[in-house]
Write an enzyme that holds these catalytic residues in place. Structure first.
Site, PDB file in Angstrom:
ATOM      1  CE  LYS A 150      11.994   2.648  20.399  1.00  0.00           C
ATOM      2  NZ  LYS A 150      10.823   3.256  21.083  1.00  0.00           N
ATOM      3  CG  ASP A 165       8.409   5.522  20.319  1.00  0.00           C
ATOM      4  OD1 ASP A 165       9.324   6.351  20.399  1.00  0.00           O
ATOM      5  OD2 ASP A 165       8.205   4.660  21.199  1.00  0.00           O
ATOM      6  CG  ASP A 197      11.739   5.687   3.520  1.00  0.00           C
ATOM      7  OD1 ASP A 197      10.993   6.452   2.894  1.00  0.00           O
ATOM      8  OD2 ASP A 197      11.969   4.523   3.143  1.00  0.00           O
ATOM      9  CG  ASP A 223       6.848   8.622   2.735  1.00  0.00           C
ATOM     10  OD1 ASP A 223       7.357   9.531   2.056  1.00  0.00           O
ATOM     11  OD2 ASP A 223       6.918   7.425   2.416  1.00  0.00           O
ATOM     12  CE1 TYR A 259      14.964   1.167   4.887  1.00  0.00           C
ATOM     13  CE2 TYR A 259      15.170   3.215   3.689  1.00  0.00           C
ATOM     14  CZ  TYR A 259      14.418   2.363   4.471  1.00  0.00           C
ATOM     15  OH  TYR A 259      13.147   2.695   4.826  1.00  0.00           O
TER      16      TYR A 259
END
Length: 358
Positions: A191, A224, A248, A252, A142
Site C-alpha cells: 500500500k 486493494d 493473512d 484467505d 501483528y
C-alpha cells in the site's frame, strides 16, 4: 532415513486430521524406505485446559528438537472469552516466533475435478489458476507495539506496523527463490501510496530483484487492487509476496475461490529445515469427533513438509498425485460434495482412499 516429527493435534477436528496425515506418512515411509517418528505435544485450547498455558515450554522444546512440526488446528468458541494471554491463538503466534518461522507459504490451486465448486464465473474458472502466496509471518502490525490511551476524541486503541530492512530482505529472497522454481513471475503487494512501511517494502523488493534475481519478472500491485484482481482474474498470478496482515487477508480470499478451504495446506518456514505445517482451515468444533472432517489439507501439508523440510520431492509428488487421483475419481467429503449424487466420505474413508492411491 529417519525423521522426527512433532505432532500438535490441537483442538476440534485437529486430532482426526493429524491422525490421517500420520497414516499417509507411514505409508510413504513403507513405500520409499523412510522411518517417521512421531511425538505428541499440547498447544491451543487443550493446552489451556490441561496446564493453563496455550503454549507450554515442553511443546516449544519438543518442536525445537524435532526435524519438523505438523499441526492440526487450534481454537474454538469455548475459549473465545478468555483474556488475550489465555487464547488458543496466542499459542500459534508464540510457536511461530519461538521457531523463528518468518515465512508462510500458502498455495491456492483450482483442481479441475472441483471446478464446479469455484464461486467465480465460468469464463474465469476455465482459465484455471495455481498460485503461491508468500506471506511475511513474524513482523508488521501483528507484532508491533499496541495498547490503549487517551486520544483526541477520548479513549482509543492503537496497533503499530513496523518493518526493518532485514525483515523485508529475507522474505524477498524467499519469494524470488519460490518464483524461480515456478513460472518466474513475482507480484509484490503493498500500500505504497499511503504507508511508509510499504514504500520501504517496495524499494527493497526492487533492489533485491535487480541485484540478485534479474531473471524473475517483478511487478507491484496495491493491496486493494490485488483483492479485486484475485476474483477478477486469478490466473494472472504466479507468486505473490506481501506483508503479514495483507497476506493473512489475501490468502484467505485466495483459498475461498478454490471451492473449499478443506483442500489447502500451508508451510511456515525459517532459516533452517524445521518448519510448521498445517491446514489453513480452523478447528470446526461443530463436527469434531464425528468422522466428517476433510483430511486432504492436512495430508497435503504433510506433503509440503516432505518437499520443503526433508527434500523428498518424489514422496511429496506421490501424495499430491494420490489426492488428484481420488478427486478425479469423484470421491468427496461433505464440504466438497457439491451437486454430486454420491454419498460423502468421512475422514477415515477418504484417508483410506488416498492410501490406496499411494
Amino acid at each position: 532415513m529417519n525423521y522426527n516429527i512433532a505432532l500438535i493435534k490441537g483442538d476440534g477436528i485437529g486430532p482426526e486430521i493429524v491422525s490421517s496425515a500420520v497414516r499417509v506418512l507411514e505409508k510413504i515411509g513403507e513405500r520409499f524406505g523412510h522411518t517417521f517418528n512421531f511425538t505428541d505435544y499440547l498447544m491451543g485450547g487443550i493446552a489451556i485446559d490441561t496446564c493453563g498455558n496455550p503454549l507450554p515450554q515442553e511443546t516449544i522444546d519438543g518442536c525445537r528438537a524435532a526435524d519438523s512440526v505438523l499441526l492440526g488446528a487450534v481454537g474454538g468458541p469455548k475459549w473465545d472469552k478468555n483474556p488475550a494471554a489465555l487464547r488458543p491463538e496466542k499459542g500459534l503466534l508464540g510457536i511461530r516466533s519461538a521457531l523463528g518461522l518468518y515465512t508462510n507459504l500458502r498455495p491456492a490451486k483450482l483442481y479441475s475435478a472441483l471446478s464446479s465448486e469455484c464461486p467465480l464465473r465460468a469464463d474465469i474458472v476455465e482459465k484455471g489458476f495455481d498460485l503461491m502466496i508468500v506471506r511475511e509471518l513474524t513482523g508488521g502490525i501483528y507484532f508491533g507495539e499496541r495498547g490503549r490511551r487517551d486520544g483526541k476524541y477520548g479513549p482509543e486503541a492503537y496497533d503499530t506496523e513496523a518493518y526493518s530492512v532485514m525483515e523485508i530482505e529475507r522474505i524477498a529472497r524467499v519469494a524470488f527463490e519460490t518464483a524461480k522454481k515456478r513460472g518466474g513471475r513475482l507480484m509484490s503487494i503493498d500500500k505504497a501510496n499511503v504507508l511508509e512501511t510499504s514504500r520501504l517494502w517496495r524499494e527493497i523488493m526492487h533492489r533485491i530483484g535487480e541485484e540478485e534475481y534479474p531473471e524473475v519478472v517483478l511487478s507491484d500491485m496495491l493491496v486493494d487492487n490485488a483483492a479485486m484482481q484475485l476474483v477478477r482474474c486469478p490466473s494472472q498470478f504466479d507468486v505473490i509476496v506481501t506483508s503479514n496482515m495483507f497476506g493473512d487477508i489475501l490468502s484467505d480470499e485466495a483459498s475461498q475461490i478454490t471451492g473449499s478451504i478443506g483442500l489447502l495446506p500451508s508451510a511456515s518456514l525459517g532459516d533452517g529445515k524445521c518448519g510448521l505445517y498445517e491446514p489453513i482451515h480452523g478447528s470446526a468444533p461443530d463436527i469434531a469427533g464425528q468422522d466428517k472432517a476433510n483430511p486432504i489439507a492436512t495430508i497435503l501439508s504433510a506433503a509440503m513438509m516432505l518437499r520443503y523440510s526433508f527434500g523428498l520431492a518424489k514422496e511429496a509428488d506421490a501424495i499430491e498425485a494420490a489426492v488428484d487421483s481420488v478427486l478425479e475419481a469423484g470421491l468427496r467429503t461433505a464440504d466438497i460434495i457439491g451437486t454430486s449424487d454420491k454419498a460423502p466420505l468421512g475422514c477415515t474413508a477418504m484417508t483410506d482412499a488416498i492410501l490406496a492411491a499411494i
